[in-house]
Scaffold this active site. Structure first.
Site, PDB file in Angstrom:
ATOM      1  N   HIS A  97      -4.636   3.339  -3.866  1.00  0.00           N
ATOM      2  CA  HIS A  97      -4.372   3.332  -2.471  1.00  0.00           C
ATOM      3  C   HIS A  97      -3.410   0.994  -1.536  1.00  0.00           C
ATOM      4  O   HIS A  97      -2.597   1.387  -0.770  1.00  0.00           O
ATOM      5  CB  HIS A  97      -5.700   2.440  -1.861  1.00  0.00           C
ATOM      6  N   ILE A 138     -10.549   8.905   0.762  1.00  0.00           N
ATOM      7  CA  ILE A 138     -10.019   7.661  -0.011  1.00  0.00           C
ATOM      8  C   ILE A 138     -10.171   6.559   0.558  1.00  0.00           C
ATOM      9  O   ILE A 138      -9.213   6.502   1.686  1.00  0.00           O
ATOM     10  CB  ILE A 138      -8.914   7.456  -1.004  1.00  0.00           C
ATOM     11  N   HIS A 189       0.318  -1.047  -0.100  1.00  0.00           N
ATOM     12  CA  HIS A 189       0.181   0.353   0.284  1.00  0.00           C
ATOM     13  C   HIS A 189       0.595   1.081  -0.470  1.00  0.00           C
ATOM     14  O   HIS A 189       1.251   1.708   1.259  1.00  0.00           O
ATOM     15  CB  HIS A 189      -0.969   0.201   0.910  1.00  0.00           C
ATOM     16  N   HIS A 233     -28.030 -14.993  26.288  1.00  0.00           N
ATOM     17  CA  HIS A 233     -26.984 -15.031  27.117  1.00  0.00           C
ATOM     18  C   HIS A 233     -25.963 -16.580  27.934  1.00  0.00           C
ATOM     19  O   HIS A 233     -26.008 -16.008  28.311  1.00  0.00           O
ATOM     20  CB  HIS A 233     -27.504 -14.484  28.484  1.00  0.00           C
ATOM     21  N   SER A 256     -21.521  -8.081  38.550  1.00  0.00           N
ATOM     22  CA  SER A 256     -21.976  -9.620  38.565  1.00  0.00           C
ATOM     23  C   SER A 256     -20.745 -10.344  37.692  1.00  0.00           C
ATOM     24  O   SER A 256     -20.281 -11.791  38.445  1.00  0.00           O
ATOM     25  CB  SER A 256     -22.592  -9.877  37.122  1.00  0.00           C
ATOM     26  N   GLU A 271     -17.111  -3.408  24.685  1.00  0.00           N
ATOM     27  CA  GLU A 271     -16.098  -4.521  25.025  1.00  0.00           C
ATOM     28  C   GLU A 271     -14.851  -4.734  24.138  1.00  0.00           C
ATOM     29  O   GLU A 271     -14.236  -5.209  24.744  1.00  0.00           O
ATOM     30  CB  GLU A 271     -17.150  -5.953  24.915  1.00  0.00           C
ATOM     31  N   LEU A 313      -8.648  -2.466  11.262  1.00  0.00           N
ATOM     32  CA  LEU A 313      -8.416  -0.620  10.867  1.00  0.00           C
ATOM     33  C   LEU A 313      -9.629  -0.512  11.959  1.00  0.00           C
ATOM     34  O   LEU A 313      -9.811  -0.719  12.496  1.00  0.00           O
ATOM     35  CB  LEU A 313      -9.164  -0.683   9.533  1.00  0.00           C
ATOM     36  N   ASP A 322      -9.299   6.600   7.173  1.00  0.00           N
ATOM     37  CA  ASP A 322     -10.909   6.959   7.476  1.00  0.00           C
ATOM     38  C   ASP A 322     -11.197   5.509   7.433  1.00  0.00           C
ATOM     39  O   ASP A 322     -12.422   5.293   8.141  1.00  0.00           O
ATOM     40  CB  ASP A 322     -11.034   6.927   5.608  1.00  0.00           C
ATOM     41  N   GLY A 323     -10.863   4.279   7.145  1.00  0.00           N
ATOM     42  CA  GLY A 323     -11.333   3.100   7.646  1.00  0.00           C
ATOM     43  C   GLY A 323     -10.986   2.520   9.006  1.00  0.00           C
ATOM     44  O   GLY A 323     -12.000   2.373   9.947  1.00  0.00           O
TER      45      GLY A 323
HETATM   46  C1  TPP Z   1     -11.401  -4.880  10.239  1.00  0.00           C
HETATM   47  C2  TPP Z   1     -10.559  -4.370   9.004  1.00  0.00           C
HETATM   48  N1  TPP Z   1     -11.672  -4.522   7.683  1.00  0.00           N
HETATM   49  C3  TPP Z   1     -11.184  -4.330   6.649  1.00  0.00           C
HETATM   50  C4  TPP Z   1      -9.809  -3.942   5.759  1.00  0.00           C
HETATM   51  C5  TPP Z   1      -9.198  -3.806   4.645  1.00  0.00           C
HETATM   52  N2  TPP Z   1      -9.065  -2.504   4.383  1.00  0.00           N
HETATM   53  C6  TPP Z   1      -7.814  -2.608   3.973  1.00  0.00           C
HETATM   54  S1  TPP Z   1      -7.130  -0.864   3.817  1.00  0.00           S
HETATM   55  C7  TPP Z   1      -8.907  -0.673   3.669  1.00  0.00           C
HETATM   56  C8  TPP Z   1      -9.155   1.353   3.738  1.00  0.00           C
HETATM   57  C9  TPP Z   1      -8.650   1.650   4.260  1.00  0.00           C
HETATM   58  O1  TPP Z   1      -9.098   3.215   3.954  1.00  0.00           O
HETATM   59  P1  TPP Z   1      -8.391   4.604   4.645  1.00  0.00           P
HETATM   60  O2  TPP Z   1      -8.188   3.940   6.036  1.00  0.00           O
HETATM   61  O3  TPP Z   1      -9.095   5.424   4.684  1.00  0.00           O
HETATM   62  O4  TPP Z   1      -6.864   3.776   3.744  1.00  0.00           O
HETATM   63  P2  TPP Z   1      -6.087   4.869   2.697  1.00  0.00           P
HETATM   64  O5  TPP Z   1      -6.868   3.903   1.526  1.00  0.00           O
HETATM   65  O6  TPP Z   1      -6.655   5.832   2.674  1.00  0.00           O
HETATM   66  O7  TPP Z   1      -4.362   4.062   2.361  1.00  0.00           O
HETATM   67  C10 TPP Z   1      -9.804  -1.799   4.055  1.00  0.00           C
HETATM   68  C11 TPP Z   1     -11.236  -1.903   3.848  1.00  0.00           C
HETATM   69  C12 TPP Z   1      -9.135  -4.464   7.162  1.00  0.00           C
HETATM   70  N3  TPP Z   1      -7.712  -4.081   7.175  1.00  0.00           N
HETATM   71  N4  TPP Z   1      -9.294  -4.139   8.793  1.00  0.00           N
HETATM   72 MG    MG Z   2      -8.551   6.714   2.625  1.00  0.00          MG
END
Ligand code: TPP
Ligand code: MG
Length: 661
Positions: free
Chosen positions: A262, A189, A30, A472, A383, A410, A120, A157-158
């Site tokens: 990306h 993006i 990436h 539960h 609990s 959690e 993420l 963003d993710g």
């Molecule tokens: C929990 C999770 N879901 C999906 C992914 C797959 N994934 C890796 S990067 C990405 C997009 C991330 O976007 P962003 O954080 O904006 O990174 P950028 O494209 O700007 O580098 C995804 C969906 C992951 N790594 N973790």
């Molecule tokens: Mg991004």
């Protein structure tokens, strides 16, 4: 080092090009995020992050958490430039077998990587745990200046879309963790294209509502980055989010701003164009210009000087505060007394009780003996019985508190525990109902992946939750946890086993799940307690010479299995009963021990556990039988469920009788 120094921009561009080349060589990875965040990261590392280049475990360091783990080439370029032992060859081996530069940053593998990231949002929430750890340490040492370490994060963003950052930001804001500073790489993006496809809220206002300071900048502008970091580090009231507008793939003449940067190599032509555009010779690759090296070397020398000064201050602190110095040693080594097992066994309540209750009692003793033990529940302390009564509650007003109220969060609780373990001064525990272990699974997986000692207490461990009903009542969760490599699951049968489970957990080298009952269970007779061996995973609790059948049970099913054995003995059967609190601990024993507990010649085996049977074939064998619950439960008093689902002593005896024929 000044951002006005012409070498400064060149250093940022060097990182951009290195990241692009790293990905190009591996034909995978990436490049976009590292190129967009090079200015932020270099400014942070060279001007604000207190670290000691080449000494990844230096106590006085701030932490750098790259929650956007896919941008690992950025971490590697920084570790290379700042002399953490990553060579240019390592960068060229990006993503290759056994290389120090795996696809995503891995804690414990690459020196200088503070946390494994990639899923993420998880880095961000782990950083909240680190920030709690740093605050706790400072307060317990009584010197907030010496121990005023900060946690810096870059999240994308993710990360901002993932639910766990919502939880964790809420907790961090509530706790006023002013030592937590996060850059949001706001490049609009993600993989599928523009974030507008799926994301339109105002992140800044959201964080303001959580109680964060929010600063908006152009993430490619060095002066703005510097100013934002100065404001964030000066804030002594709230965590800070620096929303940095960046361009993904920044510098690439044709691809900058495109989601195509990306997660794919830019291509040779684009890399050549990138170099030309940035004023680098197009025919040189994996190159750090001499003046950039010189610039970084100056900073490294200054950082090392500052670190030596900090070390001297630490020495002086230790000399004038011998008790604090001892505590610091205990915290950093996560010290556990050698006689912990005896101590905890002495705390076992005599009368029959639920293992969650004896667990609570035993934890009080553990907390008194192990100063690094700290943690809490996700709003279930009454609990789960996991409140440390002699200790305070961690809050903005009381940072020494070893009890942490995670709230009903959690996943964040699990990741904060990881962060506390990574910070290096805590043996963290978490607590909730076992059915909600599902909400923590990714955190437990990351704890296991990183080899972190975290004790997860799960109470209300079976259908015997009773009246609350199937939502539960855990069914498949035990096997889910056993399925995580490196996780140790311990399901004690009664209170003495709980003490032994806690002793094992405090001495574990990875995550442990301690699984406890809601309902009362009987203590084992003294002769069984005398030979009890939870640390070995399984041991014989009742036996006949030349037994024809072996019952293997865990947790609250051991007692009814023993009752069933007695009933069968009344009919002339010869029976062995094995309590098996932990598969993982049993598998660590040598073949002779395993054979002594479960002789291979004994093929008539019946396993008993109030959960799914899938997996028990391992111990039941092809000729064995398995008693369990392979369906969701029902809302009813637990004694009724025990009868309906065949888990009373009587019903178990009947099943074994049928099985033996
Ligand atoms: C929990 C999770 N879901 C999906 C992914 C797959 N994934 C890796 S990067 C990405 C997009 C991330 O976007 P962003 O954080 O904006 O990174 P950028 O494209 O700007 O580098 C995804 C969906 C992951 N790594 N973790
Ligand atoms: Mg991004």
């Amino acid at each position: 080092m000044s951002t006005a120094d012409p070498r400064y921009q060149k250093a940022c561009d060097t990182i951009r090009i290195l990241a692009a080349e790293t990905v190009e060589k591996a034909a995978s990875g990436h490049p976009g995020m590292p190129m967009g965040c090079a200015d932020i990261a270099f400014t942070l590392w060279s001007r604000f992050l207190r670290h000691n280049p080449g000494q990844p475990n230096w106590l006085g360091r701030d932490r750098y958490v790259q929650s956007a783990g896919h941008g690992s080439p950025l971490v590697y370029a920084l570790l290379h430039l700042f002399d953490y032992g990553l060579t240019m060859e390592d960068l060229q081996q990006f993503r290759q077998w056994q290389s120090l530069t795996p696809g995503h940053p891995e804690y414990g593998w690459t020196p200088g990587v503070e946390v494994t990231t990639g899923p993420l949002g998880t880095g961000f929430a782990t950083a909240v745990g680190m920030a709690i750890g740093a605050k706790q340490l400072a307060a317990r040492m009584g010197d907030e200046e010496l121990f005023g370490q900060r946690i810096f994060v870059i999240a994308g963003d993710g990360c901002m879309m993932e639910g766990v950052t919502h939880e964790a930001a809420s907790l961090a804001g509530h706790q006023k963790l002013d030592n937590l500073i996060c850059f949001y790489d706001d490049n609009s993006i993600t993989i599928e294209g523009a974030t507008s496809l799926a994301f339109s809220e105002d992140v800044g206002r959201r964080f303001e509502a959580y109680g964060w300071q929010v600063i908006k900048i152009n993430g490619q502008d060095h002066a703005q980055i510097e100013d934002a970091l100065a404001r964030a580090t000066a804030n002594t009231d709230t965590p800070s989010l620096i929303i940095a507008k960046t361009t993904i793939g920044c510098g690439a003449p044709n691809l900058a701003g495109s989601h195509e940067t990306h997660g794919a190599p830019l291509g040779e032509e684009e890399i050549a164009a990138l170099k030309t555009a940035l004023g680098f010779p197009a025919d040189q690759s994996f190159n750090v210009p001499a003046d950039v090296r010189e610039l970084v070397a100056e900073r490294i020398a200054a950082l090392r000087q500052e670190a030596a000064e900090w070390d001297a201050r630490l020495d002086a602190f230790k000399a004038t505060n011998p008790e604090k110095a001892r505590l610091l040693d205990q915290l950093c080594s996560k010290a556990v007394p050698g006689n912990i097992l005896d101590e905890l066994m002495a705390a076992v309540p005599e009368k029959a009780t639920a293992t969650r209750s004896s667990g609570g009692t035993i934890m009080q003793r553990a907390a008194a003996l192990v100063p690094s033990l700290c943690g809490g529940a996700a709003d279930l302390n009454p609990s789960t019985k996991t409140h440390l009564k002699a200790e305070g509650d961690f809050s903005p007003a009381e940072r020494t508190g070893r009890n942490i109220h995670f709230g009903v969060r959690e996943f964040t609780m699990g990741l904060c525990a990881n962060g506390l373990a990574l910070y290096g001064t805590g043996i963290p525990f978490t607590a909730t109902f076992m059915v909600f272990s599902d909400f923590m699974k990714p955190a437990m997986r990351l704890a296991a992946l990183q080899g972190l000692q975290v004790v997860n207490v799960f109470t209300h461990d079976s259908i015997f939750v009773g009246e609350d009903g199937p939502t539960h009542q855990p069914i498949e969760q035990l096997m889910m946890m056993r399925g995580i490599p490196g996780m140790t699951v311990i399901r004690p049968a009664e209170s003495n086993e709980v003490a032994q489970a806690w002793a094992a957990a405090l001495q574990a080298d990875g995550p442990v799940a301690v699984i406890l009952t809601r309902q009362t269970v009987q203590n084992m007779p003294a002769d069984v307690v005398a030979t009890m061996a939870v640390a070995k995973g399984a041991y014989v609790v009742s036996d006949d010479e030349a037994f024809e059948v072996m019952l293997i049970a865990t947790g609250s099913e051991v007692q009814p299995a023993m009752e069933a054995a007695d009933a069968l003995r009344g009919e002339g059967r010869k029976v062995r009963v094995v309590s098996m609190p932990s598969w993982e601990l049993f598998e660590k024993q040598d073949a002779a021990y395993k054979e002594s507990v479960m002789p291979s010649a004994c093929r008539k085996r019946v396993t008993v556990e109030a959960g799914i049977t899938m997996g028990w074939e391992r111990y039941a064998g092809t000729d064995g039988a398995m008693i369990g619950v392979d369906h969701f439960g029902h809302s009813a008093p637990y004694k009724i469920l025990a009868d309906k689902y065949g888990l009373t002593g009587e019903k178990i005896a009947a099943t074994v009788r049928d099985y033996l024929g």
